[in-house]
Design a protein around this motif. Structure first.
Motif, short mmCIF file in Angstrom:
data_model
loop_
_atom_site.label_atom_id
_atom_site.label_comp_id
_atom_site.label_asym_id
_atom_site.label_seq_id
_atom_site.Cartn_x
_atom_site.Cartn_y
_atom_site.Cartn_z
N ILE A 1 -34.72 4.15 -21.68
CA ILE A 1 -35.02 2.80 -21.18
C ILE A 1 -34.47 2.61 -19.77
N GLY A 2 -33.29 3.20 -19.51
CA GLY A 2 -32.75 3.11 -18.16
C GLY A 2 -33.69 3.71 -17.13
N GLY A 3 -34.31 4.85 -17.48
CA GLY A 3 -35.27 5.47 -16.57
C GLY A 3 -36.52 4.66 -16.39
N VAL A 4 -37.02 4.06 -17.48
CA VAL A 4 -38.25 3.26 -17.41
C VAL A 4 -38.05 2.04 -16.52
N THR A 5 -36.95 1.31 -16.75
CA THR A 5 -36.72 0.08 -16.00
C THR A 5 -36.32 0.34 -14.55
N SER A 6 -35.86 1.56 -14.25
CA SER A 6 -35.41 1.88 -12.89
C SER A 6 -36.50 2.53 -12.05
N PHE A 7 -37.66 2.75 -12.61
CA PHE A 7 -38.71 3.41 -11.84
C PHE A 7 -39.13 2.57 -10.64
N GLY A 8 -38.84 1.28 -10.68
CA GLY A 8 -39.18 0.44 -9.54
C GLY A 8 -38.52 0.92 -8.26
N LEU B 1 -30.05 -0.85 -29.36
CA LEU B 1 -30.65 -1.75 -28.36
C LEU B 1 -29.66 -2.10 -27.26
N LEU B 2 -28.36 -2.14 -27.61
CA LEU B 2 -27.35 -2.39 -26.59
C LEU B 2 -27.38 -1.28 -25.55
N GLY B 3 -27.63 -0.05 -26.02
CA GLY B 3 -27.76 1.07 -25.08
C GLY B 3 -28.89 0.87 -24.09
N THR B 4 -29.99 0.25 -24.54
CA THR B 4 -31.10 0.00 -23.62
C THR B 4 -30.69 -0.96 -22.52
N GLY B 5 -29.87 -1.96 -22.86
CA GLY B 5 -29.40 -2.89 -21.84
C GLY B 5 -28.44 -2.23 -20.86
N ILE B 6 -27.55 -1.39 -21.39
CA ILE B 6 -26.61 -0.68 -20.52
C ILE B 6 -27.36 0.23 -19.54
N GLY B 7 -28.37 0.94 -20.05
CA GLY B 7 -29.17 1.79 -19.18
C GLY B 7 -29.89 1.01 -18.11
N SER B 8 -30.36 -0.19 -18.47
CA SER B 8 -31.08 -1.02 -17.51
C SER B 8 -30.16 -1.55 -16.42
N ILE C 1 -28.75 1.26 -10.18
CA ILE C 1 -27.71 1.53 -9.20
C ILE C 1 -27.58 3.03 -8.96
N LEU C 2 -27.65 3.82 -10.05
CA LEU C 2 -27.58 5.27 -9.93
C LEU C 2 -28.75 5.81 -9.12
N TYR C 3 -29.97 5.35 -9.41
CA TYR C 3 -31.15 5.81 -8.69
C TYR C 3 -31.03 5.50 -7.20
N LYS C 4 -30.56 4.30 -6.88
CA LYS C 4 -30.41 3.91 -5.49
C LYS C 4 -29.42 4.84 -4.78
N PHE C 5 -28.30 5.13 -5.43
CA PHE C 5 -27.28 6.01 -4.85
C PHE C 5 -27.83 7.42 -4.64
N LEU C 6 -28.56 7.94 -5.61
CA LEU C 6 -29.10 9.29 -5.51
C LEU C 6 -30.11 9.40 -4.38
N ILE C 7 -30.97 8.39 -4.23
CA ILE C 7 -31.98 8.42 -3.17
C ILE C 7 -31.31 8.32 -1.81
N GLN C 8 -30.29 7.48 -1.68
CA GLN C 8 -29.59 7.38 -0.41
C GLN C 8 -28.87 8.67 -0.06
N THR C 9 -28.39 9.39 -1.07
CA THR C 9 -27.59 10.59 -0.85
C THR C 9 -28.45 11.83 -0.66
N TYR C 10 -29.48 11.99 -1.50
CA TYR C 10 -30.26 13.23 -1.51
C TYR C 10 -31.71 13.06 -1.08
N LEU D 1 -30.47 15.05 -15.44
CA LEU D 1 -29.88 14.03 -16.29
C LEU D 1 -30.71 13.83 -17.56
N SER D 2 -32.03 13.91 -17.41
CA SER D 2 -32.91 13.71 -18.57
C SER D 2 -32.81 14.83 -19.58
N LEU D 3 -32.33 16.00 -19.16
CA LEU D 3 -32.13 17.09 -20.13
C LEU D 3 -31.10 16.75 -21.19
N ASN D 4 -30.28 15.74 -20.90
CA ASN D 4 -29.33 15.30 -21.92
C ASN D 4 -30.03 14.72 -23.15
#
Length: 448
Positions: A26-33, A144-151, A156-165, A177-180
């Motif tokens: 869910i974190g990946g889905v909601t962060s695709f923006g 479901l709490l995990g879905t909120g935490i991922g969201s 924030i993680l995606y933004k950091f990774l794009i700025q860095t790499y 990360l998705s291999l987990n």
């Protein structure tokens, strides 16, 4: 009481594995923006065409879900299906980092990763039900709490990774990360209710050697008793479409998800036009997830309290979400986007928890898997259309205002359908009764 496996509390391991799985997915889905905005700038593509990527992934996630459950229980195991899904999801993202054109993302991320996510999504929530009895609702709530935490964390993680790499480097890290998902799947053990038949086949193959016939007979009787108590059912029960309430709720949920998922391209696109940065967009998407964490327990408590009908709760949420979507284009600015993100996290996003709650009011518990599978199949259509339609509307009008208006109107329609279900159900039954009477009169005239 929690079911224990092998004398240990392995059920907690399953709960932890499924919660982390939901967090990653869910974190990946909601962060695709975040990636969506980068794709627009990197490939210089149209909004609607680029939105086909997450839309196709969402479509497959819902469409594959009932089939993934079925093969996990009947032919393979939850572990094997989820591991294959996690690998395909990671592979699709990894390949996306090397494609020269945006259109190839539709194949690598939209189809390959989407199919992988579909093999993970439904089994993740289904397997928990086998390990919990009395505290099943609590277990689902934790997942479901995990879905909120991922969201909250992943934008924030995606933004950091794009700025860095950069875009491509970030996508490679995200694929790792998705291999987990495979690691979490490896921790899933097939529920004992589903392993007896396999054990019987294994023992029968050795029954002529060193395994006693008594042991085989005892296991055979156990399997037969389980099959008698849980008869094999078809994957879908299309007769449910004769149930007026099921049809009404299906249409309402389709409208709800159509409006909800569109936000994950509308919000980044609208913010981009206003000159806001990736950091701002990450804050908006994280705000949606944070609101979900706090809103879902409260809405769940209200639903369990029986103070208000469940259909009225979800109907009100959908209606209010639509009002916010209609109002936002008239109010510009960073803080109004924060307010809107909070509203998205509280109101339209709450539909997920009401799917089993409303279905159990019109079907029995034993028919819930079929009803939910059929509903997910219908939801896949809305999930596939939501984001491209919003993008195409923007491409034709030049801004996102009309997309907000269309999304808001559809969300309000969902709220009206939910709350007017009793009236629509009675009209449906009255219409059917009138048709039956006309048929009887016609038949009587013919007999005369």
């Amino acid at each position: 009481m929690l079911m224990k496996e092998g004398g240990s509390c392995y059920t907690y391991v399953v709960l932890l594995a499924t919660t982390i799985t939901a967090t990653i997915y869910i974190g990946g889905v909601t962060s695709f923006g975040i990636i969506y905005k980068e794709l627009l700038d990197f490939y210089h593509t149209r909004s609607g065409d680029t939105a086909m990527i997450p839309s196709l992934s969402n479509f497959l996630s819902f469409a594959v879900a009932p089939f993934a459950n079925y093969v996990s229980e009947v032919f393979f195991t939850f572990r094997s299906v989820m591991m294959i899904g996690g690998f395909l999801a990671s592979l699709g993202m990894f390949l996306s980092a090397f494609v020269p054109r945006m259109e190839y993302w539709i194949i690598t991320y939209g189809i390959l990763s989407g199919f992988g996510f579909g093999l993970v999504y439904s089994p993740c929530f289904t397997v928990v039900n086998f390990y919990f009895k009395r505290r099943r609702a609590l277990a689902i709530g934790i997942v479901l709490l995990g879905t909120g935490i991922g969201s909250v964390l992943f934008p924030i993680l995606y933004k950091f990774l794009i700025q860095t790499y950069g875009l491509r480097g970030a996508v490679i890290v995200i694929s790792g990360l998705s291999l987990n998902l495979c690691v979490c799947a490896a921790l899933i053990r097939q529920p004992k209710e589903l392993t007896k038949k396999i054990a019987l086949i294994h023992l029968q193959s050795k029954s002529g050697h060193n395994v006693s016939q008594e042991k085989v007979a005892v296991l055979r009787e156990s399997v037969h008793n389980h099959i008698d108590n849980h008869p094999k059912r078809p994957l879908f029960n299309f007769y449910l479409f004769h149930n007026a309430s099921f049809v009404i709720y299906t249409l309402a949920f389709m409208c709800n998800i159509l409006a909800y998922l569109s936000n994950f391209v509308i919000i980044p696109g609208h913010a981009r036009i206003q000159g806001m940065t990736n950091a701002d967009i990450a804050v908006f998407l994280s705000t949606i997830g944070g609101s979900m964490i706090f809103a879902r327990p409260s809405i769940g408590w209200l639903a369990d309290s029986k103070l208000i009908q469940k259909r009225n709760i979800i109907g009100t949420c959908a209606f209010l979400g639509g009002i916010f979507s209609l109002a936002l284009p008239w109010i510009q600015g960073y803080w109004w986007m924060i307010v809107y993100s909070v509203a998205v996290g509280i109101f339209p996003s709450s539909f997920f928890m009401f799917i089993p709650l409303l279905l159990l009011e019109i079907v029995s518990l034993e028919n819930l898997p079929q009803a939910q599978g059929l509903l997910y199949l219908c939801l896949s259509v809305s999930a596939g259309l939501s984001q491209p339609v919003a993008g195409w509307i923007k491409d034709s009008t030049g801004d996102w205002n009309t997309s907000f208006h269309v999304s808001g109107a559809i969300s309000i329609l969902a709220g009206v359908l939910f709350m007017s279900e009793p009236i629509l159900r009675r009209c449906y039954r009255k219409q059917n009764a009138d048709n039956d009477n006309q048929c009887d009169e016609t038949s009587g005239n013919h007999n005369l």
